[in-house]
Scaffold this motif. Sequence first.
Motif, PDB file in Angstrom:
ATOM      1  N   VAL A 130       6.257   8.790  13.441  1.00 48.69           N
ATOM      2  CA  VAL A 130       5.747   7.544  13.346  1.00 48.69           C
ATOM      3  C   VAL A 130       6.631   6.262  13.370  1.00 48.69           C
ATOM      4  N   SER A 131       7.941   6.563  13.431  1.00 43.14           N
ATOM      5  CA  SER A 131       8.970   5.509  12.952  1.00 43.14           C
ATOM      6  C   SER A 131       8.855   4.698  14.042  1.00 43.14           C
TER       7      SER A 131
ATOM      8  N   ARG B 182      -0.158   4.088  12.831  1.00 45.04           N
ATOM      9  CA  ARG B 182       0.572   5.156  12.350  1.00 45.04           C
ATOM     10  C   ARG B 182      -0.266   6.152  11.368  1.00 45.04           C
TER      11      ARG B 182
ATOM     12  N   LEU C 156       5.931   8.804   3.373  1.00 43.13           N
ATOM     13  CA  LEU C 156       5.193   9.439   4.526  1.00 43.13           C
ATOM     14  C   LEU C 156       5.163  10.968   4.317  1.00 43.13           C
TER      15      LEU C 156
ATOM     16  N   PHE D 155      -0.881   2.369   5.406  1.00 48.27           N
ATOM     17  CA  PHE D 155       0.187   3.394   5.163  1.00 48.27           C
ATOM     18  C   PHE D 155       0.392   3.874   3.887  1.00 48.27           C
TER      19      PHE D 155
END
Lengths: 319, 286, 337
Positions: A176-177, A184, A211, C255
Amino acid sequence: MSAVIEARGLGKTFRTGRRTVHAVQDVSLSVSAGEALGIVGESGCGKTTTARMLLRLEEPTAGQVLFEGEDITHRRAAALLPFRARAQLVFQNPFDALNPRFTIRRTLAEPLRNFGIPEAEHAARIDAVMGRVRLTPASAWLDRFPHELSGGQLQRVVLARALIPGPRLIVADEPVSMLDVSVRAGILNLLRAARDELGLAAIYISHDLALIRYVCERTVVMYLGRIVEEGPTAELIAAPRHPYTRALVAAVPVPRVDQDRAALPIRGSLSDSPLGGTGCAFRDRCPHAMPRCEAEAPALREAGQARRVACHLEEGAPS
Amino acid sequence: MRAARAAWRFLRGEPFAFVGAAIYALIVVTAIFADKLAPHDPREILRVGRRVARYLPISPEHWLGTTSSGRDVLSQLIWGTRSALQVGLTAAIVVVAIGTLMGLLAGYLGGWVDKLITRLADIVLSMPFLPFMLVLAALTQPGTTVVVACVALLLWPNTARVIRSQVLSLRERAWVEAARVTGCSNTRIMFVHILPQVLPLAALYGSVAIGWAILAEASASFLGFGDPNTVSWGVMLQEAYANQALGRGAWNWFTPPGLAIVSMVLAGFMISRGSEKLLFPKLADK
Amino acid sequence: MSLLSVENLQVHYLTGAGPVRAVDGATFAVAAGSILGLVGESGCGKSTLGRAIMGVLPDAGRIAGGSVVFEGRDLVALTESQRREIRWRRLSFIPQTAMNALDPVQRLRAQMLEVLMERGGLARAAANDRAAELFRMVGLDPVRLADYPHQFSGGMRQRASIALALALNPALVIADEPVTALDVIVQRQVLDVMRDLQSRLNLAMILVTHDMAVVAYACDRVAVMYAGIVVESGPVREVLERPLHPYTMGLTHAFPDVHGETGELVPIEGSPPNLLHPPTGCRFAARCPFAQTRCHEQAPPAVTEGEHMVACWRADEAPALRKAAASPATWAAVVPA
Ligand SMILES: Nc1ncnc2c1ncn2[C@@H]1O[C@H](COP(=O)(O)OP(=O)(O)OP(=O)(O)O)[C@@H](O)[C@H]1O
Ligand SMILES: Nc1ncnc2c1ncn2[C@@H]1O[C@H](COP(=O)(O)OP(=O)(O)O)[C@@H](O)[C@H]1O
Ligand code: SF4
Ligand code: SF4
Ligand SMILES: [Mg+2]
Ligand SMILES: [Mg+2]
């Protein structure tokens, strides 16, 4: 449980002109079905090279790769076809991972054709996998070209292509970078769901521990081509043992105003590190370096339940 | 449709390529309608009363005058586009086919295949064109086949080189690796995945080959190795030369075919020059 | 009074298909010596906004309205030569890719001296000293002034371009995604350099990023952009802990937090609108789980309470919306076209 993929003492040395780069040295790891392993470390530490060897996109120069118990370390390209169907890759940059002249349908049919799946089954399998990556209705997407899709949608297609042959192992290198923060989460959720529902073995590569924590139960930390620490992700973050892991954990930004802003327990940058010689590769940046670190490289030792650490400080520490 | 629109936008932005494409377009249209456009049969011996109409100057009747044997220059020029295109296109197709294949193999497979092809290309590039063609023509039967064969044999390295470098960079793209992961063989990666990406570039080099082939055909005809029964610009020049058109000042006879050849060769170069910016943007910035 | 105050700024790119409204009403202020984070997803106009303030828009870009008041003067109204006086000396810019800021074929010393001597009017010896001082300030060894940019790592390049931007002691630096391409350790080191300079030199900064965590770590205030508009701004603590705009709420759940919960993440489905034909009404409406009829019809006005600005029709219901926004189901219900 038996391992889907296992690496034993894996190493890769690149020779370019007169320079020799030991990109990966003595990496041993294994991942079972339904398990996700994270590989973290800073840029250039050998994460991608390790992954490429596990997928036999690169031939190791040392050690062995075992897939479902079979040694595939030096298997010839033509004989790798059955392995390819069972070990798939999710790419970092979705904008570059799809053939720009293939429609989505053709991109998804390609692996089916190559792995000898009867044409009659193609449509049903493509539909099913599009549903799994939540690109529905499939008919709205299948005849489009990659340039008509956003980054997040492209990455879903990339994931669909990886899942369609029914793999047992999936490797995702910084999945997802390259994507926008807002999308994301969607990709990470899909990856997690695919692994849980299909019982895959998964390997995620990233330099972002946040992550990794979200998708992996177990993590290895690499530094300059070697594993320096391994353990359950939550424990590794809560109580890092290797000085490098400590710096890595401290460096991850958190979205909260009240946080520790103390200087990192690390000096310099990767390029300052000694690339050869004896001793610990981390010694120039390590706040705890001692004379012994200069003379002798620390071995990766068991350090308690499911943990391994390569640091002289660990010796004599209670395990 | 998308390709057509992109091509049009590109041409509008690139005056060089635009002029080149316009010249080609004119020639193609002329060739298609040659029988309607030409005022006379190019081989017909025209007469004025009972006399053969030799060396007529430019007039409303004969826009470009007539030849020493009383044929209409304009009609020959117009019919000449057909043979020019025929020679040019066949040569271009063969050049593109050989060059692309070689470039693809060398760039994708690398290793000894690359070394071998690169070596071969260097050798071929060092061979002088005209002597090679003359020897070949002398050994076999003169005619357009020899011309096409020569152009193809000697011109593929240019195409192969650019295709090779293009393939070298395409090979590093993630979707090529993806093809391997999804079970494609090398052959499939080369011909199904990579080839379509390099074809536009190959076609561009083909446009240069067209010009070269016409020039070669003209040279061969001029030196007497052509097929005298065809109507071509080269044969026109050869006839004009053999009949001392230059000495007689019959410039209306030899200038038009000369200009036609030059403009067609130039058109090829202009297209490739103009497209360089498109294909190698960094190069053009410097 | 603020060092910089941007008022309803509009920037358009003229294209064959019509004007792209890349920035369409941006309002915010930066106080002297403070760091403002500018966040938003790619294409929302962050770089365009930074370039417009600096006066270095690409050829197709035009300021179509609004004002940019810096140290009491409206930059939009200045002539190019007046702007040049201010650029670098009072206001400087670090472009999105540090490589663009640095000339690849010149040693760093030459690049520093060019700025210091030609723009700053320093003598060679003084300029050399200053270059060394600047390098030390950003944590680079002055010996490395003799290197070319390609001999630097990504983080070192970023530091060098910060040093270059600071050369003439500006009051405000605009840094466009200075840490996005870096890995975590280097990112943290670069952010620490910036925070250190802020406190030592009383430097103000606009830090463009798409990472809320970077904002939380390094900024005093934050402005959240969506599709060309600043939809929310205020002190970082206010905005992070009590977001008023649904987009900001979404970003804070999108996130993972390395020490926080590992519950399901909440993506914001869909993608931003095309800025060639932006929708009438709220630009976030197509992706907003709380959109109502009025949201689609009329653009919400910006409302300021204390230091906290927001442009959303339902801002007064924020506490309830925040609760709903924490649940994945809320966002999953939105199925954008
Ligand atoms: N084909 C190659 N030839 C020579 N050196 C290589 C090659 N591929 C990788 N390397 C070197 O091997 C080392 C490890 O590279 P690798 O790509 O595995 O790093 P990484 O951990 O994935 O980094 P990143 O986070 O930047 O992706 C680096 O020093 C790199 O320069
Ligand atoms: N030179 C340009 N010409 C036309 N449109 C542009 C140009 N540069 C940027 N844009 C458009 O303006 C919008 C904002 O872009 P940008 O400021 O680069 O966003 P960000 O920095 O937030 O990613 C986007 O829609 C982008 O496509
Ligand atoms: S072995 Fe020594 S230098 Fe290496 S990490 Fe441990 S303490 Fe630091
Ligand atoms: S104005 Fe309406 S659509 Fe826009 S953010 Fe607020 S609630 Fe959502
Ligand atoms: Mg990598
Ligand atoms: Mg930008």
